[in-house]
Design an enzyme around this catalytic site. Structure first.
Site, PDB file in Angstrom:
ATOM      1  N   CYS A 140     -11.120   3.229  -1.242  1.00 21.92           N
ATOM      2  CA  CYS A 140      -9.825   3.658  -0.699  1.00 21.92           C
ATOM      3  C   CYS A 140      -9.603   2.869   0.583  1.00 21.92           C
ATOM      4  O   CYS A 140     -10.532   2.732   1.389  1.00 21.92           O
ATOM      5  CB  CYS A 140      -9.865   5.156  -0.404  1.00 21.92           C
ATOM      6  SG  CYS A 140      -8.398   5.748   0.465  1.00 21.92           S
ATOM      7  N   THR A 141      -8.385   2.367   0.755  1.00 22.26           N
ATOM      8  CA  THR A 141      -8.149   1.481   1.898  1.00 22.26           C
ATOM      9  C   THR A 141      -8.109   2.223   3.240  1.00 22.26           C
ATOM     10  O   THR A 141      -8.068   1.592   4.286  1.00 22.26           O
ATOM     11  CB  THR A 141      -6.844   0.685   1.700  1.00 22.26           C
ATOM     12  OG1 THR A 141      -5.800   1.573   1.299  1.00 22.26           O
ATOM     13  CG2 THR A 141      -7.024  -0.393   0.652  1.00 22.26           C
TER      14      THR A 141
ATOM     15  N   TYR B 187      -0.471   8.765  -2.693  1.00 26.33           N
ATOM     16  CA  TYR B 187      -0.440   8.484  -4.129  1.00 26.33           C
ATOM     17  C   TYR B 187      -1.638   9.166  -4.802  1.00 26.33           C
ATOM     18  O   TYR B 187      -1.604   9.494  -5.973  1.00 26.33           O
ATOM     19  CB  TYR B 187      -0.549   6.978  -4.388  1.00 26.33           C
ATOM     20  CG  TYR B 187       0.719   6.166  -4.217  1.00 26.33           C
ATOM     21  CD1 TYR B 187       1.816   6.643  -3.502  1.00 26.33           C
ATOM     22  CD2 TYR B 187       0.810   4.899  -4.783  1.00 26.33           C
ATOM     23  CE1 TYR B 187       2.962   5.870  -3.359  1.00 26.33           C
ATOM     24  CE2 TYR B 187       1.948   4.123  -4.652  1.00 26.33           C
ATOM     25  CZ  TYR B 187       3.020   4.606  -3.934  1.00 26.33           C
ATOM     26  OH  TYR B 187       4.142   3.834  -3.800  1.00 26.33           O
TER      27      TYR B 187
ATOM     28  N   ASN C  66      -6.163   1.201  -3.530  1.00 25.65           N
ATOM     29  CA  ASN C  66      -7.046   1.418  -4.676  1.00 25.65           C
ATOM     30  C   ASN C  66      -6.362   2.269  -5.746  1.00 25.65           C
ATOM     31  O   ASN C  66      -6.522   2.019  -6.944  1.00 25.65           O
ATOM     32  CB  ASN C  66      -8.330   2.111  -4.212  1.00 25.65           C
ATOM     33  CG  ASN C  66      -9.231   1.171  -3.449  1.00 25.65           C
ATOM     34  OD1 ASN C  66     -10.107   0.558  -4.025  1.00 25.65           O
ATOM     35  ND2 ASN C  66      -9.013   1.029  -2.152  1.00 25.65           N
TER      36      ASN C  66
ATOM     37  N   GLU D 118      -5.447   9.888   8.592  1.00 24.24           N
ATOM     38  CA  GLU D 118      -4.036   9.904   9.006  1.00 24.24           C
ATOM     39  C   GLU D 118      -3.859  10.676  10.313  1.00 24.24           C
ATOM     40  O   GLU D 118      -3.003  10.366  11.130  1.00 24.24           O
ATOM     41  CB  GLU D 118      -3.194  10.603   7.935  1.00 24.24           C
ATOM     42  CG  GLU D 118      -3.113   9.862   6.635  1.00 24.24           C
ATOM     43  CD  GLU D 118      -1.986   8.861   6.622  1.00 24.24           C
ATOM     44  OE1 GLU D 118      -0.898   9.209   7.062  1.00 24.24           O
ATOM     45  OE2 GLU D 118      -2.234   7.727   6.187  1.00 24.24           O
TER      46      GLU D 118
ATOM     47  N   ASP E 270       0.857  -1.184   0.000  1.00 26.43           N
ATOM     48  CA  ASP E 270       0.000   0.000   0.000  1.00 26.43           C
ATOM     49  C   ASP E 270       0.895   1.237   0.000  1.00 26.43           C
ATOM     50  O   ASP E 270       2.064   1.163   0.384  1.00 26.43           O
ATOM     51  CB  ASP E 270      -0.917   0.027   1.236  1.00 26.43           C
ATOM     52  CG  ASP E 270      -1.868   1.219   1.229  1.00 26.43           C
ATOM     53  OD1 ASP E 270      -2.243   1.695   0.141  1.00 26.43           O
ATOM     54  OD2 ASP E 270      -2.227   1.699   2.323  1.00 26.43           O
TER      55      ASP E 270
HETATM   56  N1  DGL Z   1      -4.080   3.770  -0.137  1.00 30.12           N
HETATM   57  C1  DGL Z   1      -4.677   4.772  -1.011  1.00 30.12           C
HETATM   58  C2  DGL Z   1      -5.901   4.167  -1.686  1.00 30.12           C
HETATM   59  O1  DGL Z   1      -6.412   3.120  -1.300  1.00 30.12           O
HETATM   60  C3  DGL Z   1      -5.047   6.037  -0.270  1.00 30.12           C
HETATM   61  C4  DGL Z   1      -3.857   6.834   0.229  1.00 30.12           C
HETATM   62  C5  DGL Z   1      -3.099   7.561  -0.855  1.00 30.12           C
HETATM   63  O2  DGL Z   1      -3.615   8.526  -1.451  1.00 30.12           O
HETATM   64  O3  DGL Z   1      -1.969   7.163  -1.111  1.00 30.12           O
HETATM   65  O4  DGL Z   1      -6.383   4.736  -2.649  1.00 30.12           O
END
Ligand code: DGL
Length: 283
Positions: free
Chosen positions: A193-194, A46, A79, A155, A9
């Site tokens: 989104c996780t 990300y 995601n 966060e 992740d």
């Molecule tokens: N882990 C990202 C997702 O599931 C969310 C955090 C990010 O923006 O990096 O989309």
């Protein structure tokens, strides 16, 4: 084969997927010898970056899990990386790779009676329209909405905070108004989104009765169980039968503050991570 599943992740949100893997693969205990989790926390988020950058970061992270940690199956528990970088990851490693979008769309298909589905996710995920494509392949109608304020609030640990509740209310009401304008009757909301499973309680308070909230972690874990064991030969399974009573080893890696990962990670995983090791993947 090392019977190691790599879970990746951008941060620690993917620990919600690891949590489900540990729950649903426990019946196969022993067949998975080791889980290695990498959170690319130095380069998070990300979700606000370009496809090219996300693909580079995600491919580097995937190679680390395969080449340095011996993963022979990869779960992209993010995601954004699944939506924008699955091809790049698959090209960069020689092991099976599973993202969370396809299982998420399949879970939406299973949950929805009206065929109208809502998705909330990061900016990058929404702009990729990966959920729209995956859901349309199942004959679903979809509206996606970017909710960029939610990851920073999670966060920050504000998972029960009134400010987070208000932000969610605004996003969901905008989404519902859009669905109404389109003449849709949504009965399913996908958490794309996780990070969002951590605020599922607040989200469920806002969505109208009759709209079911789902996340892809459970569906992803079920798919991993099927695919991971399909790629094993019976010889390999025999070899690991000897370890059937042994719980899988867990190892955690992060590209930035391991202290923060250890502190916040338990909220996502459901129990303490234990020591997290720092990894340098470059800039
Ligand atoms: N882990 C990202 C997702 O599931 C969310 C955090 C990010 O923006 O990096 O989309």
């Amino acid at each position: 084969m090392s019977n190691t599943i790599g879970v990746f992740d951008s941060g620690f949100g993917g620990l919600t997927v690891l949590h489900e893997l540990l729950n649903s693969l426990s019946t196969h205990e022993g067949a998975v010898a080791r889980y290695v989790f990498l959170g690319d926390t130095a380069r998070l988020p990300y979700g606000s970056k370009s496809r090219r950058t996300i693909a580079r970061y995600a491919a580097e992270s995937a190679r680390y899990l395969v080449e340095q940690q011996g993963a022979d199956f990869l779960v992209i528990a993010c995601n954004t990386a699944s939506a924008l970088a699955l091809d790049a990851i698959q090209e960069s490693v020689k092991v099976p790779v599973l993202g969370v979008i396809t299982p998420g769309a399949a879970a939406a298909r299973a949950a929805s009676k009206t065929g109208d589905v809502l998705v909330i996710a990061t900016d990058a995920t929404v702009q990729s329209h990966a959920y729209t494509a995956a859901c349309r392949a199942h004959g679903l109608r979809v509206i996606e909405k970017a909710c960029p304020l939610l990851v920073p609030l999670v966060e920050e640990g504000w998972t029960h905070h009134p400010v987070t509740a208000e932000v969610i209310r605004i996003y969901i009401n905008e989404l519902l108004a859009h669905a109404d304008d389109e003449g849709m009757q949504p009965d399913t909301l996908v958490l794309g989104c996780t990070h969002y499973p951590l605020i599922r309680g607040l989200i469920e308070k806002v969505v109208p009765a009759g709209v079911r909230v789902i996340d892809s972690a459970e569906a992803t874990a079920a798919e991993v169980a099927q695919q991971f064991f399909d790629v094993k030969t019976s010889a390999v399974l025999k070899k690991v039968e000897a370890q059937l009573s042994v719980a899988p080893e867990l190892a955690f890696f992060a590209t930035d503050s391991v202290e923060k990962f250890e502190r916040l990670g338990s909220r996502f995983l459901g129990h303490a991570t234990g020591p997290v090791q720092l990894v340098d993947l470059g800039g």
